[in-house]
Structures are given as structure tokens and as C-alpha cells.
Write a protein that holds these residues in place. Structure first.
Motif, short mmCIF file in Angstrom:
data_model
loop_
_atom_site.label_atom_id
_atom_site.label_comp_id
_atom_site.label_asym_id
_atom_site.label_seq_id
_atom_site.Cartn_x
_atom_site.Cartn_y
_atom_site.Cartn_z
N THR A 284 7.78 -3.05 11.29
CA THR A 284 6.35 -3.22 11.03
C THR A 284 5.70 -1.87 10.71
O THR A 284 4.92 -1.74 9.77
N ILE B 282 3.91 -0.66 7.12
CA ILE B 282 2.56 -0.10 7.00
C ILE B 282 2.61 1.22 6.22
O ILE B 282 1.80 1.46 5.33
N LEU C 3 -8.15 1.72 5.18
CA LEU C 3 -7.26 1.06 6.13
C LEU C 3 -7.29 -0.45 5.94
O LEU C 3 -6.27 -1.13 6.10
N GLU C 4 -8.47 -0.98 5.56
CA GLU C 4 -8.57 -2.43 5.33
C GLU C 4 -7.66 -2.87 4.20
O GLU C 4 -7.03 -3.94 4.27
N MET D 1 -4.07 -2.85 5.47
CA MET D 1 -3.82 -4.02 6.32
C MET D 1 -3.61 -5.27 5.48
O MET D 1 -2.71 -6.08 5.75
N THR E 280 -0.18 -5.14 3.67
CA THR E 280 0.99 -5.22 4.54
C THR E 280 0.93 -6.39 5.52
O THR E 280 1.82 -6.54 6.36
N THR F 102 -0.97 -6.94 8.09
CA THR F 102 -1.05 -6.50 9.48
C THR F 102 -2.50 -6.50 9.92
O THR F 102 -3.43 -6.37 9.11
N SER F 103 -2.70 -6.64 11.22
CA SER F 103 -4.04 -6.67 11.79
C SER F 103 -4.49 -5.26 12.16
O SER F 103 -3.68 -4.32 12.20
N LYS F 104 -5.77 -5.12 12.44
CA LYS F 104 -6.31 -3.83 12.85
C LYS F 104 -5.66 -3.37 14.15
O LYS F 104 -5.33 -2.18 14.31
N SER F 105 -5.44 -4.31 15.06
CA SER F 105 -4.82 -3.95 16.34
C SER F 105 -3.39 -3.47 16.13
O SER F 105 -2.93 -2.53 16.80
N GLN F 106 -2.66 -4.10 15.21
CA GLN F 106 -1.30 -3.65 14.91
C GLN F 106 -1.31 -2.24 14.32
O GLN F 106 -0.53 -1.38 14.72
N LEU F 107 -2.19 -2.02 13.33
CA LEU F 107 -2.22 -0.72 12.68
C LEU F 107 -2.52 0.39 13.69
O LEU F 107 -1.84 1.42 13.70
#
Length: 200
Positions: free
Chosen positions: A10, A14, A32-33, A36, A39, A41-46
């Protein structure tokens, strides 16, 4: 704490997504949006993988792109055991930078980090050290076979050749011309060769 295989995959996804974003839109447009979304992926993952946010992600992208600089020259860079091999490596370097043109993700990421920052200097230093060591290994191999001019210092010759390459790349980035990179490679390799070994 070491990442799980899934976590490492993961994180790498990213990084690669951010690198692609920079190649397509430039580092100043990277959000960053968008990474995300690209890829999945969520904000919490990033922020789990890059707690400090954008700068930490850019540093990871810079390391990724630095590794690609070396990887894209393989296997030729690790096999500089004949003059034919040296010219195959030369042609591969020229082809890589001709294709890349003025868009350099590594340069973009390092510039955004600040070229004078400790992080940027570390990434650039690691890349150049590895590149120079592999060139020096090739020069030593040719010297041991009596193929180089006498009295050459492999480390200094590798440093000079690498400096020429980097100068050529910088000119390419600023003008779009690859001629200086080709000249640096051609004259750098020719300088290494002993009399009687000048044919390509």
C-alpha cells in the motif's frame, strides 16, 4: 514497527501514484487528494504511512525516483566489462534522458523539498555515490585488462564522468537539448581508453 507485506504494498502504491502525478502535472500541482484518488487510498491510510504529510511523501518519491535512475541503467551499468558494454550503457543513458526530456520527477521532488535541505542532500548523495561506485568498478575492470590509459585513478575518473553526465542533464532540463549529455559521455569514455583501443 516493520510493515506487513500488505502495508508495504500500500505504501509503495501511494509513492508510485504520487510519482505518476508529478510526472503528469508537476510537483506544484500535486495535491494529496489527487494522490488518494489515484491510488484508491483514504486520508487515514495516507497519513498512517506518511505522518508528516506532503513533505514526507515527497521525500519517499525522491528516493523512489533516485532508485529508478540506477535501475533504468541496468544491467548495463553493472556490466561495464568491455568497450562495447560501455557504449551500450552510454546509449541507454542517452535514450533514458531523451525520453524523459525536461520533465524530471527526481529533480522536481528534490526542488520542492529544498535542494539545501538535509533530506534532499542525503537522497542526492546516496544516488551519486552508488552511481559513481558502479562506474569506478567498470573502470577498474577495464584497467585490470590493460584497456585504459595508464595512471588513471578510477574513483576520480568516475567522479569526473558523473559530473559531466549531471551537467549534461542539467542543460537538458533547462534547454531541452541532449547534445551536451552526449558529448560528456562520448568524451568521458574516450578519455578512459588506452592508445590503440579507440575504436568503438
Amino acid at each position: 514497527m516493520p510493515l506487513t507485506r500488505k502495508g508495504a504494498a500500500t505504501r509503495q502504491r501511494i509513492i508510485e501514484g504520487a510519482a505518476e502525478q508529478i510526472r503528469e502535472q508537476g510537483v506544484f500541482s500535486m495535491r494529496l487528494e489527487d494522490v488518494m484518488a489515484r491510488t484508491a487510498t483514504s486520508k487515514s491510510q495516507l497519513f498512517h504511512y506518511f505522518p508528516s504529510g506532503k513533505d514526507e511523501l515527497l521525500l519517499a518519491v525522491a528516493r523512489h525516483e533516485a532508485a529508478r535512475v540506477i535501475d533504468d541503467q541496468q544491467p548495463e551499468l553493472s556490466s561495464l566489462t568491455s568497450w562495447a558494454a560501455w557504449y551500450q550503457w552510454r546509449d541507454k543513458v542517452v535514450a533514458r534522458y531523451r525520453e524523459q526530456g525536461t520533465d524530471c520527477p527526481l529533480h522536481a521532488a528534490l526542488s520542492q523539498l529544498g535542494t539545501a535541505s538535509d533530506a534532499a542532500r542525503t537522497v542526492a548523495g546516496e544516488l551519486l555515490d552508488q552511481w559513481q561506485q558502479q562506474l569506478a568498478a567498470g573502470i577498474r575492470h577495464m584497467h585490470d585488462g590493460g584497456e585504459t590509459a595508464r595512471g588513471l585513478d578510477a574513483d576520480r575518473e568516475a567522479a569526473a564522468l558523473l559530473a559531466g553526465i549531471q551537467g549534461g542533464v542539467l542543460i537538458l532540463l533547462t534547454t531541452g537539448s541532449i547534445a551536451h549529455l552526449e558529448a560528456a559521455l562520448d568524451l568521458g569514455i574516450a578519455h578512459l581508453r588506452a592508445p590503440g583501443h579507440r575504436d568503438r
